[in-house]
Write a protein that holds these residues in place. Structure first.
Motif, mmCIF file in Angstrom:
data_model
loop_
_atom_site.group_PDB
_atom_site.id
_atom_site.type_symbol
_atom_site.label_atom_id
_atom_site.label_comp_id
_atom_site.label_asym_id
_atom_site.label_seq_id
_atom_site.Cartn_x
_atom_site.Cartn_y
_atom_site.Cartn_z
ATOM 1 N N ASP A 4 0.896 -1.231 -0.090
ATOM 2 C CA ASP A 4 -0.033 -0.033 -0.037
ATOM 3 C C ASP A 4 0.835 1.173 -0.011
ATOM 4 O OD1 ASP A 4 -1.060 -2.168 1.907
ATOM 5 O OD2 ASP A 4 -2.863 -1.317 1.147
ATOM 6 N N PRO A 5 0.324 2.376 -0.539
ATOM 7 C CA PRO A 5 -0.833 2.508 -1.511
ATOM 8 C C PRO A 5 -0.493 1.955 -2.884
ATOM 9 C CG PRO A 5 0.063 4.562 -1.352
ATOM 10 C CD PRO A 5 1.100 3.602 -0.496
ATOM 11 N N LEU A 6 -1.294 1.065 -3.309
ATOM 12 C CA LEU A 6 -1.292 0.337 -4.676
ATOM 13 C C LEU A 6 -1.278 1.391 -5.784
ATOM 14 C CD1 LEU A 6 -3.500 -2.904 -3.789
ATOM 15 C CD2 LEU A 6 -1.009 -2.772 -3.891
ATOM 16 N N GLU A 7 -2.153 2.240 -5.646
ATOM 17 C CA GLU A 7 -2.448 3.252 -6.908
ATOM 18 C C GLU A 7 -0.840 3.883 -7.182
ATOM 19 O OE1 GLU A 7 -3.721 5.367 -3.274
ATOM 20 O OE2 GLU A 7 -3.983 3.523 -3.882
ATOM 21 N N LEU A 8 -0.260 4.150 -6.355
ATOM 22 C CA LEU A 8 1.215 4.860 -6.677
ATOM 23 C C LEU A 8 2.019 3.944 -7.374
ATOM 24 C CD1 LEU A 8 1.509 7.033 -3.492
ATOM 25 C CD2 LEU A 8 0.592 7.529 -5.517
ATOM 26 N N TRP A 9 1.842 2.520 -7.446
ATOM 27 C CA TRP A 9 2.725 1.737 -8.110
ATOM 28 C C TRP A 9 2.644 2.071 -9.655
ATOM 29 C CZ3 TRP A 9 6.440 -1.741 -6.230
ATOM 30 C CH2 TRP A 9 6.691 -2.038 -4.675
ATOM 31 N N ARG A 10 3.834 1.702 -10.414
ATOM 32 C CA ARG A 10 3.617 1.818 -11.721
ATOM 33 C C ARG A 10 3.245 0.604 -12.317
ATOM 34 N NH1 ARG A 10 8.216 4.745 -10.711
ATOM 35 N NH2 ARG A 10 9.613 2.929 -11.307
ATOM 36 N N ASN A 11 3.503 -0.460 -11.678
ATOM 37 C CA ASN A 11 3.156 -2.100 -12.323
ATOM 38 C C ASN A 11 2.799 -2.597 -10.981
ATOM 39 O OD1 ASN A 11 4.371 -1.709 -14.990
ATOM 40 N ND2 ASN A 11 6.015 -1.008 -13.825
ATOM 41 N N ASP A 12 2.077 -3.875 -10.970
ATOM 42 C CA ASP A 12 1.684 -4.877 -9.944
ATOM 43 C C ASP A 12 2.947 -4.883 -9.045
ATOM 44 O OD1 ASP A 12 1.252 -6.853 -8.327
ATOM 45 O OD2 ASP A 12 0.096 -8.259 -9.958
ATOM 46 N N PRO A 13 3.032 -4.839 -7.752
ATOM 47 C CA PRO A 13 4.101 -4.804 -6.915
ATOM 48 C C PRO A 13 4.710 -6.359 -6.894
ATOM 49 C CG PRO A 13 2.171 -4.269 -5.662
ATOM 50 C CD PRO A 13 2.015 -4.142 -7.183
ATOM 51 N N PHE A 14 3.756 -7.048 -6.989
ATOM 52 C CA PHE A 14 4.440 -8.588 -6.808
ATOM 53 C C PHE A 14 4.387 -9.308 -8.377
ATOM 54 C CE2 PHE A 14 2.600 -7.689 -2.783
ATOM 55 C CZ PHE A 14 3.396 -7.798 -2.224
ATOM 56 N N ASN A 15 4.547 -8.562 -9.468
ATOM 57 C CA ASN A 15 4.655 -8.812 -10.755
ATOM 58 C C ASN A 15 5.945 -8.171 -10.996
ATOM 59 O OD1 ASN A 15 5.017 -10.200 -13.152
ATOM 60 N ND2 ASN A 15 3.573 -9.052 -13.961
ATOM 61 N N PRO A 16 7.373 -8.478 -10.674
ATOM 62 C CA PRO A 16 8.453 -7.629 -10.817
ATOM 63 C C PRO A 16 8.939 -7.342 -12.354
ATOM 64 C CG PRO A 16 9.153 -9.794 -10.042
ATOM 65 C CD PRO A 16 7.725 -9.616 -9.701
ATOM 66 N N VAL A 17 9.408 -6.330 -12.691
ATOM 67 C CA VAL A 17 9.884 -5.941 -13.901
ATOM 68 C C VAL A 17 11.470 -5.107 -13.871
ATOM 69 C CG1 VAL A 17 7.501 -5.564 -14.828
ATOM 70 C CG2 VAL A 17 8.769 -3.633 -13.975
ATOM 71 N N ILE A 18 11.631 -5.396 -15.053
ATOM 72 C CA ILE A 18 13.092 -4.519 -15.374
ATOM 73 C C ILE A 18 12.701 -3.047 -16.077
ATOM 74 C CG2 ILE A 18 15.470 -4.599 -16.381
ATOM 75 C CD1 ILE A 18 15.356 -6.274 -14.372
ATOM 76 N N GLU A 19 13.041 -2.041 -15.451
ATOM 77 C CA GLU A 19 13.038 -0.745 -16.017
ATOM 78 C C GLU A 19 14.048 -0.221 -16.389
ATOM 79 O OE1 GLU A 19 8.649 0.293 -13.958
ATOM 80 O OE2 GLU A 19 10.600 1.542 -13.526
ATOM 81 N N GLU A 20 14.205 0.916 -17.429
ATOM 82 C CA GLU A 20 15.475 1.239 -17.563
ATOM 83 C C GLU A 20 15.272 2.931 -17.295
ATOM 84 O OE1 GLU A 20 17.854 2.325 -21.642
ATOM 85 O OE2 GLU A 20 17.253 0.133 -21.418
ATOM 86 N N ARG A 21 16.264 3.509 -16.659
ATOM 87 C CA ARG A 21 16.045 4.773 -16.442
ATOM 88 C C ARG A 21 16.597 5.750 -17.473
ATOM 89 N NH1 ARG A 21 18.864 3.529 -11.058
ATOM 90 N NH2 ARG A 21 20.606 4.730 -12.166
ATOM 91 N N ALA A 22 16.280 6.980 -17.298
ATOM 92 C CA ALA A 22 16.820 8.089 -18.556
ATOM 93 C C ALA A 22 18.499 7.795 -18.939
ATOM 94 C CB ALA A 22 16.353 9.416 -18.210
ATOM 95 N N ASP A 23 19.046 7.593 -17.916
ATOM 96 C CA ASP A 23 20.507 7.540 -18.022
ATOM 97 C C ASP A 23 21.007 6.036 -18.459
ATOM 98 O OD1 ASP A 23 19.941 5.914 -15.797
ATOM 99 O OD2 ASP A 23 21.262 7.047 -14.376
ATOM 100 N N GLY A 24 20.043 5.022 -18.749
ATOM 101 C CA GLY A 24 20.423 4.023 -19.217
ATOM 102 C C GLY A 24 20.497 2.966 -18.331
ATOM 103 N N ALA A 25 20.702 3.277 -16.974
ATOM 104 C CA ALA A 25 20.667 2.316 -16.044
ATOM 105 C C ALA A 25 19.363 1.280 -15.801
ATOM 106 C CB ALA A 25 20.961 2.560 -14.600
ATOM 107 N N ARG A 26 19.648 -0.193 -15.626
ATOM 108 C CA ARG A 26 18.586 -0.816 -15.500
ATOM 109 C C ARG A 26 18.198 -1.189 -13.945
ATOM 110 N NH1 ARG A 26 19.754 -5.671 -18.933
ATOM 111 N NH2 ARG A 26 17.571 -6.079 -18.768
ATOM 112 N N GLN A 27 16.887 -1.272 -13.516
ATOM 113 C CA GLN A 27 16.639 -1.471 -12.182
ATOM 114 C C GLN A 27 15.442 -2.555 -12.143
ATOM 115 O OE1 GLN A 27 16.094 2.638 -11.074
ATOM 116 N NE2 GLN A 27 13.830 2.753 -11.493
ATOM 117 N N ILE A 28 15.683 -3.427 -11.043
ATOM 118 C CA ILE A 28 14.758 -4.255 -10.695
ATOM 119 C C ILE A 28 13.742 -3.546 -9.786
ATOM 120 C CG2 ILE A 28 13.947 -6.591 -9.628
ATOM 121 C CD1 ILE A 28 17.218 -6.937 -9.905
ATOM 122 N N VAL A 29 12.154 -3.581 -10.327
ATOM 123 C CA VAL A 29 11.076 -2.794 -9.767
ATOM 124 C C VAL A 29 10.191 -3.825 -9.095
ATOM 125 C CG1 VAL A 29 9.330 -1.084 -9.746
ATOM 126 C CG2 VAL A 29 11.608 -0.712 -11.101
ATOM 127 N N GLY A 30 9.755 -3.700 -7.730
ATOM 128 C CA GLY A 30 8.709 -4.598 -7.113
ATOM 129 C C GLY A 30 9.042 -4.659 -5.634
#
Length: 472
Positions: A95-121
């Protein structure tokens, strides 16, 4: 472990990074929220998954029941020293779920503007991503050398995020099984994305809940507004008095045993080049609000404080309801430094509340436990071995720093008689306990490689390490 064996294990880490991520993601998909009874089975499932994997890697592993969520306990023989690795598989609510970009329990790899990759969840950094760096290091070593350079015991807890109520009883009941030469914990942070860190000091905690009650039921403010006592106002006035205008905690005797930072340590901190303004800017703040006379780094690492972590009462749903509530509640915590007793601090807080109550009000308390601050030796053989291994992996000297509160370090010292080496790869912007929690892919990858090197270094220096432990 020879240099060729280390190289082979490190190459294995690199080659198997995608598979390591798959295993991390499988764990992160389990919503092991320890504070929510609805997720009891998920906590058991998370524990079983790690025990099963450790068994596959040649450990003698089991899921050990407690009064709460189970522990994972695993053992693997090795030439020495004997190390106890601690981590936790449980996570905070999303919580709060509405502030997540994705399902918090469905992890993803996101790429930042600087090209760095991060695990989100949820759990990416605290603590699933971190504990997996250790287990993946085991895997790389076993798959390339067939062995581990140290004797290893693994203890994974399932209640760290909900008070660790079962931890100390479990440690006391299994002293002979869990006692080792020293402990390793990967639930701390690096200095920055390029510089590793070893945590040598932790602030302690005292925490709990307070409830103020006035009338015997909620009242209509049109009828009772004015003559009736409002417990929300009473509570907020008491809490606002916890600090003075200079940011100092006002509880009697709070600072009596607080010592100034050693000048040599202060000099070392000054050499770090810490940017306090940037630290606040990362979270959209700009004006320091802590204790006057101390810079941001010293406030975070070496000064005690009091914080209000949650407050509620009355009608808080959508719309409006004009009531004077019968009760008001707050969650309060104190961060402590060496010399402060968490039990005495909480008792002092309770007394302050009672002394401040007006007529027709009563207070109830629900203590949530606490821990003493920790100051660990910086010249021990295990720490020196870890520092050298980190230097080799990162190409920069690992900084010795202070961190937040990890109560298990106190428990390990008090019950098992062991010091702890704390090496972590989290960053300040990982959003732990918040929406969009992340863990840099670089931190995960180099974290695994770092543990391969650390375990190898500990194995190579085992005679010196054991002699130093005996001397200490």
């Amino acid at each position: 472990m020879t240099s060729s064996q280390e190289t082979a294990a490190l190459d294995r880490v690199d080659a198997q990074l995608d598979a390591s991520l798959d295993r991390l993601f499988a764990l992160m998909r389990i919503p092991s929220i320890s504070t929510d009874p609805a997720h009891k089975d998920d906590c058991l499932r998370a524990a079983q998954s790690q025990a099963d994997e450790l068994s596959e890697l040649g450990f003698t592993a089991r899921v050990a029941p407690t009064e709460g969520h189970p522990m994972v306990v695993a053992h693997h023989d090795g030439p020495g020293p004997h190390v106890l690795f601690y981590g936790h598989y449980d996570v905070q609510p999303a919580d709060p779920l509405e502030l997540w970009r994705n399902d918090p329990f469905n992890p993803v790899i996101e790429e930042r503007a600087d090209g760095a990759r991060q695990i989100v969840g949820r759990g990416a950094s605290d603590d699933k991503g971190q504990l997996r760096t250790f287990i993946e290091a085991f895997r790389a070593l076993k798959e390339t050398t067939g062995a581990l350079p140290c004797r290893v015991t693994v203890l994974l807890e399932g209640e760290e995020e909900s008070g660790s109520e079962s931890l100390e009883p479990f440690l006391r009941a299994h002293v002979d099984e869990l006692k080792a030469d020293f402990a390793l914990i990967c639930d701390t942070g690096a200095w920055d994305s390029e510089t590793p860190g070893i945590t040598t000091g932790l602030r302690g905690t005292a925490a709990g809940e307070v409830t103020i009650r006035a009338a015997d039921r909620d009242l209509h403010s049109g009828l009772y507004g004015g003559p009736a006592r409002n417990p929300i106002q009473v509570l907020t006035e008491i809490l606002s008095g916890l600090k003075d205008e200079d940011g100092r905690v006002t509880l009697p005797g709070f600072y009596d045993r607080v010592k100034p930072v050693d000048p040599a340590l202060r000099k070392a901190w000054d050499a770090l080049g810490f940017d306090g303004a940037a630290f606040l800017n990362e979270v959209a703040l700009s004006v320091p609000a802590g204790e006057k006379g101390y810079d941001i780094l010293e406030q975070s690492w070496a000064r005690p404080t009091a914080e209000i972590n949650g407050i509620w009462g009355g009608y808080i749903s959508e719309g409006f309801k004009t009531v004077i509530p019968s009760e008001a509640h707050a969650k309060v915590s104190f961060r402590l430094v060496p010399g402060q007793d968490p039990n005495k601090v909480w008792a002092s807080f309770e007394q302050r509340v009672r002394d401040s109550l007006p007529a027709d009000c009563e207070a109830r308390f629900k203590p949530r436990g606490g821990s003493f601050a920790v100051s660990l030796p910086t010249d021990s053989a295990p720490l020196r071995a870890a520092q050298g291994a980190l230097d080799a992996e990162w190409g920069k000297s690992a900084l010795l720093a202070s961190g937040g509160s990890i109560p298990v370090v106190n428990s390990i010292k008090a019950i098992l008689g062991m010091d702890t080496v704390m090496v972590g790869f989290a960053l300040n912007d990982d959003n732990i306990h918040s929406p969009n929690e992340k863990y840099d892919l670089k931190a995960f990858h180099k974290g695994i490689r770092s543990w391969v090197r650390i375990l190898g270094a500990l194995g190579e220096t085992r005679v010196e390490t054991q002699q130093a432990i005996a001397a200490e």
